[in-house]
Design an enzyme around this catalytic site. Sequence first.
Site, PDB file in Angstrom:
ATOM      1  N   ARG A  30       0.828  -1.201   0.000  1.00 36.01           N
ATOM      2  CA  ARG A  30       0.000   0.000   0.000  1.00 36.01           C
ATOM      3  C   ARG A  30       0.869   1.260   0.000  1.00 36.01           C
ATOM      4  NH1 ARG A  30      -4.872  -1.772  -0.155  1.00 36.01           N
ATOM      5  NH2 ARG A  30      -5.383  -3.701   0.955  1.00 36.01           N
ATOM      6  N   ASP A  31       0.436   2.257  -0.797  1.00 36.54           N
ATOM      7  CA  ASP A  31       1.131   3.545  -0.833  1.00 36.54           C
ATOM      8  C   ASP A  31       0.966   4.231   0.522  1.00 36.54           C
ATOM      9  OD1 ASP A  31       2.040   5.613  -3.359  1.00 36.54           O
ATOM     10  OD2 ASP A  31       1.531   6.531  -1.428  1.00 36.54           O
ATOM     11  N   ILE A  32       2.025   4.844   1.003  1.00 35.31           N
ATOM     12  CA  ILE A  32       2.006   5.480   2.325  1.00 35.31           C
ATOM     13  C   ILE A  32       1.129   6.740   2.341  1.00 35.31           C
ATOM     14  CG2 ILE A  32       3.980   7.057   2.095  1.00 35.31           C
ATOM     15  CD1 ILE A  32       4.981   5.930   4.797  1.00 35.31           C
ATOM     16  N   ASN A  88       4.845   6.653 -13.434  1.00 36.70           N
ATOM     17  CA  ASN A  88       5.505   7.937 -13.655  1.00 36.70           C
ATOM     18  C   ASN A  88       6.942   7.640 -14.068  1.00 36.70           C
ATOM     19  OD1 ASN A  88       3.324   9.675 -12.981  1.00 36.70           O
ATOM     20  ND2 ASN A  88       3.666   9.236 -10.809  1.00 36.70           N
ATOM     21  N   GLU A  96       9.131  10.369  -8.143  1.00 37.84           N
ATOM     22  CA  GLU A  96       9.856  10.732  -6.924  1.00 37.84           C
ATOM     23  C   GLU A  96      10.757   9.616  -6.415  1.00 37.84           C
ATOM     24  OE1 GLU A  96       6.790  11.846  -4.187  1.00 37.84           O
ATOM     25  OE2 GLU A  96       6.512  13.829  -5.088  1.00 37.84           O
ATOM     26  N   VAL A  97      10.345   8.364  -6.621  1.00 35.80           N
ATOM     27  CA  VAL A  97      11.128   7.216  -6.153  1.00 35.80           C
ATOM     28  C   VAL A  97      11.667   6.490  -7.386  1.00 35.80           C
ATOM     29  CG1 VAL A  97      11.098   5.044  -4.874  1.00 35.80           C
ATOM     30  CG2 VAL A  97       9.737   6.985  -4.056  1.00 35.80           C
ATOM     31  N   HIS A 101       7.869   1.580 -10.320  1.00 33.33           N
ATOM     32  CA  HIS A 101       6.667   1.115  -9.632  1.00 33.33           C
ATOM     33  C   HIS A 101       5.438   1.500 -10.432  1.00 33.33           C
ATOM     34  CE1 HIS A 101       7.890   5.068  -8.148  1.00 33.33           C
ATOM     35  NE2 HIS A 101       6.598   5.365  -8.087  1.00 33.33           N
ATOM     36  N   HIS A 103       1.462   2.347 -10.033  1.00 37.09           N
ATOM     37  CA  HIS A 103       0.412   2.713  -9.077  1.00 37.09           C
ATOM     38  C   HIS A 103      -0.890   2.061  -9.535  1.00 37.09           C
ATOM     39  CE1 HIS A 103       2.518   6.364  -7.297  1.00 37.09           C
ATOM     40  NE2 HIS A 103       3.178   6.278  -8.444  1.00 37.09           N
TER      41      HIS A 103
HETATM   42  P1  5GP Z   1       6.164   8.435  -7.772  1.00 39.88           P
HETATM   43  O1  5GP Z   1       5.865   9.904  -7.580  1.00 39.88           O
HETATM   44  O2  5GP Z   1       7.643   8.150  -7.744  1.00 39.88           O
HETATM   45  O3  5GP Z   1       5.466   7.828  -8.965  1.00 39.88           O
HETATM   46  O4  5GP Z   1       5.479   7.705  -6.542  1.00 39.88           O
HETATM   47  C1  5GP Z   1       6.137   7.444  -5.342  1.00 39.88           C
HETATM   48  C2  5GP Z   1       5.087   6.979  -4.358  1.00 39.88           C
HETATM   49  O5  5GP Z   1       5.736   6.332  -3.285  1.00 39.88           O
HETATM   50  C3  5GP Z   1       4.234   8.114  -3.764  1.00 39.88           C
HETATM   51  O6  5GP Z   1       2.856   7.881  -4.088  1.00 39.88           O
HETATM   52  C4  5GP Z   1       4.519   8.014  -2.269  1.00 39.88           C
HETATM   53  O7  5GP Z   1       3.364   8.263  -1.468  1.00 39.88           O
HETATM   54  C5  5GP Z   1       5.026   6.599  -2.114  1.00 39.88           C
HETATM   55  N1  5GP Z   1       5.956   6.405  -1.015  1.00 39.88           N
HETATM   56  C6  5GP Z   1       7.024   7.204  -0.702  1.00 39.88           C
HETATM   57  N2  5GP Z   1       7.682   6.708   0.352  1.00 39.88           N
HETATM   58  C7  5GP Z   1       7.028   5.570   0.727  1.00 39.88           C
HETATM   59  C8  5GP Z   1       7.255   4.607   1.766  1.00 39.88           C
HETATM   60  O8  5GP Z   1       8.190   4.692   2.562  1.00 39.88           O
HETATM   61  N3  5GP Z   1       6.367   3.576   1.840  1.00 39.88           N
HETATM   62  C9  5GP Z   1       5.318   3.454   0.976  1.00 39.88           C
HETATM   63  N4  5GP Z   1       4.492   2.403   1.148  1.00 39.88           N
HETATM   64  N5  5GP Z   1       5.083   4.333  -0.022  1.00 39.88           N
HETATM   65  C10 5GP Z   1       5.933   5.381  -0.139  1.00 39.88           C
END
Ligand code: 5GP
Length: 116
Positions: A30-32, A88, A96-97, A101, A103
Amino acid sequence: MEADCLFCRIVAKEIPATVVHETDTTLAFRDIGPKAPAHVLVIPKEHQPDLVALTRANPGLAADVLASATAVAEAEGLLPDGFRLIFNNGGFAGQEVFHVHAHVLGGRPLGPMVAA
Ligand code: 5GP
Ligand code: ZN
């Protein structure tokens, strides 16, 4: 595994996550910061920074991620009403990560695909 990668550390269980689905090659949790009633991230266990790198390096593993995303959508009860799958990729997309991944988003009408 990349030592300073957040999602590699989740795979290694160094950082906790609410895991909802796992295969030999993928993990879903699950997304945080959920943006919808159902918001699950699906990752390959192998580190690849983004969708382009994953698909070029290992298209079979990209297919595994899609299969896992489908299994997650079904397990979350999203198939009857529909859901959205987002990768993304890079700066303009707001990635961001930098561990690739997907979503999986659903549980309510999600509105326009992209904000105007
Ligand atoms: P991006 O913007 O890279 O596509 O999405 C990164 C996602 O990772 C964001 O929706 C954010 O809420 C999620 N996220 C960031 N840090 C963590 C974490 O430590 N644990 C979990 N479960 N999700 C995270
Ligand atoms: Zn990683």
